[in-house]
Scaffold this motif. Structure first.
Motif, PDB file in Angstrom:
ATOM      1  N   VAL A  85     -16.600   4.810  -8.603  1.00  0.00           N
ATOM      2  CA  VAL A  85     -15.648   4.270  -9.583  1.00  0.00           C
ATOM      3  C   VAL A  85     -15.884   2.769  -9.719  1.00  0.00           C
ATOM      4  CG1 VAL A  85     -13.910   6.046  -9.126  1.00  0.00           C
ATOM      5  CG2 VAL A  85     -13.878   3.918  -7.823  1.00  0.00           C
ATOM      6  N   PRO A  86     -15.765   2.231 -10.922  1.00  0.00           N
ATOM      7  CA  PRO A  86     -15.996   0.793 -11.113  1.00  0.00           C
ATOM      8  C   PRO A  86     -14.843  -0.035 -10.569  1.00  0.00           C
ATOM      9  CG  PRO A  86     -15.261   1.791 -13.154  1.00  0.00           C
ATOM     10  CD  PRO A  86     -15.422   2.920 -12.165  1.00  0.00           C
TER      11      PRO A  86
ATOM     12  N   ARG B 255      -7.173   1.828  -6.615  1.00  0.00           N
ATOM     13  CA  ARG B 255      -8.169   2.907  -6.521  1.00  0.00           C
ATOM     14  C   ARG B 255      -7.957   3.716  -5.236  1.00  0.00           C
ATOM     15  NH1 ARG B 255      -9.874   2.826 -11.709  1.00  0.00           N
ATOM     16  NH2 ARG B 255     -11.526   1.334 -12.183  1.00  0.00           N
ATOM     17  N   LEU B 256      -7.734   3.002  -4.142  1.00  0.00           N
ATOM     18  CA  LEU B 256      -7.504   3.676  -2.862  1.00  0.00           C
ATOM     19  C   LEU B 256      -6.270   4.566  -2.930  1.00  0.00           C
ATOM     20  CD1 LEU B 256      -8.233   0.810  -0.302  1.00  0.00           C
ATOM     21  CD2 LEU B 256      -9.535   2.936  -0.546  1.00  0.00           C
ATOM     22  N   GLU B 257      -5.191   4.036  -3.477  1.00  0.00           N
ATOM     23  CA  GLU B 257      -3.956   4.818  -3.560  1.00  0.00           C
ATOM     24  C   GLU B 257      -4.151   6.088  -4.386  1.00  0.00           C
ATOM     25  OE1 GLU B 257      -0.483   1.403  -3.188  1.00  0.00           O
ATOM     26  OE2 GLU B 257      -1.354   1.870  -5.154  1.00  0.00           O
ATOM     27  N   THR B 258      -4.884   5.976  -5.476  1.00  0.00           N
ATOM     28  CA  THR B 258      -5.098   7.141  -6.334  1.00  0.00           C
ATOM     29  C   THR B 258      -5.902   8.210  -5.624  1.00  0.00           C
ATOM     30  OG1 THR B 258      -4.987   5.798  -8.340  1.00  0.00           O
ATOM     31  CG2 THR B 258      -6.091   7.924  -8.510  1.00  0.00           C
TER      32      THR B 258
ATOM     33  N   PHE C 241       0.855  -1.181   0.000  1.00  0.00           N
ATOM     34  CA  PHE C 241       0.000   0.000   0.000  1.00  0.00           C
ATOM     35  C   PHE C 241       0.894   1.235   0.000  1.00  0.00           C
ATOM     36  CE2 PHE C 241      -3.355   2.618   2.380  1.00  0.00           C
ATOM     37  CZ  PHE C 241      -4.131   2.787   1.248  1.00  0.00           C
ATOM     38  N   PHE C 242       0.877   1.992  -1.067  1.00  0.00           N
ATOM     39  CA  PHE C 242       1.788   3.126  -1.244  1.00  0.00           C
ATOM     40  C   PHE C 242       3.249   2.682  -1.126  1.00  0.00           C
ATOM     41  CE2 PHE C 242      -2.107   5.421  -0.188  1.00  0.00           C
ATOM     42  CZ  PHE C 242      -2.086   6.450  -1.117  1.00  0.00           C
TER      43      PHE C 242
END
Length: 239
Positions: A195-196, A219-222, A156-157
């Protein structure tokens, strides 16, 4: 925020600025928790700019229920208030707090928003969540912090973090599509974006846990990376 070797004076100044904003946004969230019940449905709709709603509507149209993966990000109270104004029943599992009085207060204010909150205290809570899906309702689960249920160490990151597997596992177990929903502040109007996740993969890959989980994490990171000062997680995430 950056690799350890990059932590010079400019990095520390930037970090302090972001941390201050995180605390300010956290206080804003609590203020909205207490003021939201006084607003009309139209006032809530006027406050929110909703993007990507077609992704949620596509999932809801399957009539299997919908799993929403979200994060402790932005104006959470308005994200959850939008669903009932559009006629969608929403269930959210929540962490049991040490102080029962505080938990009752928080739930009292949030239940007034026509959302069902389920304190996670055992198998009874899991059954309520599964029944909500069986009734073709929407269940929202936070995907950015492992509080209850199954979790795993994931990248994660760029660093190992313990994160929940619940949203992906529940989507595969029930056949309900998985959609991301995130919000952030944008001046006088807040933004909520769907978001899909399931539908971003080909049909034959939507049942593969590893692929869904990797897509959800990206998606979370973005979204978190774009709005670091609104990510209000105050407990350790990384190992």
């Amino acid at each position: 925020l950056g690799a350890p070797g990059q932590r010079d004076l400019a990095f520390r100044i930037r970090t302090q600025r972001i941390v201050r904003r995180i605390f300010c946004n956290c206080i804003s969230n609590y203020l909205e928790l207490f003021t939201r019940p006084t607003l009309s449905k139209q006032a809530v709709l006027d406050r929110i700019e909703v993007r990507g709603v077609e992704h949620f509507e596509e999932a809801a149209a399957l009539n299997r229920g919908v799993i929403i993966a979200s994060a402790h990000l932005g104006p959470f109270e308005y994200l959850t208030s939008w669903m009932p104004t559009r006629g969608f029943e929403l269930t959210i599992p929540v962490q049991k707090m040490r102080d029962d009085r505080m938990l009752r207060l928080m739930l009292e204010k949030r239940i007034s928003n026509d959302v069902s909150f389920v304190p996670v205290t055992g198998f009874g809570a899991v059954r309520k969540i599964l029944r909500a899906i069986e009734r073709k309702q929407t269940v929202l689960i936070m995907a950015d912090r492992a509080v209850y249920g199954e979790s795993a160490i994931q990248d994660f990151f760029g660093a190992p973090a313990r994160l929940p597997l619940g949203p992906v596992k529940l989507a595969i177990q029930t056949g309900a599509p998985l959609v991301g929903a995130f919000g952030w502040r944008n001046g006088s109007r807040d933004v909520v974006e769907f978001v899909p996740i399931s539908f971003a993969l080909p049909d034959h890959e939507r049942g593969k846990r590893e692929l869904l989980q990797a897509l959800l994490l990206r998606r979370l990171e973005t979204i978190i990376g774009d709005h670091l000062d609104e990510w209000v997680v105050f407990e350790p995430v990384w190992q």
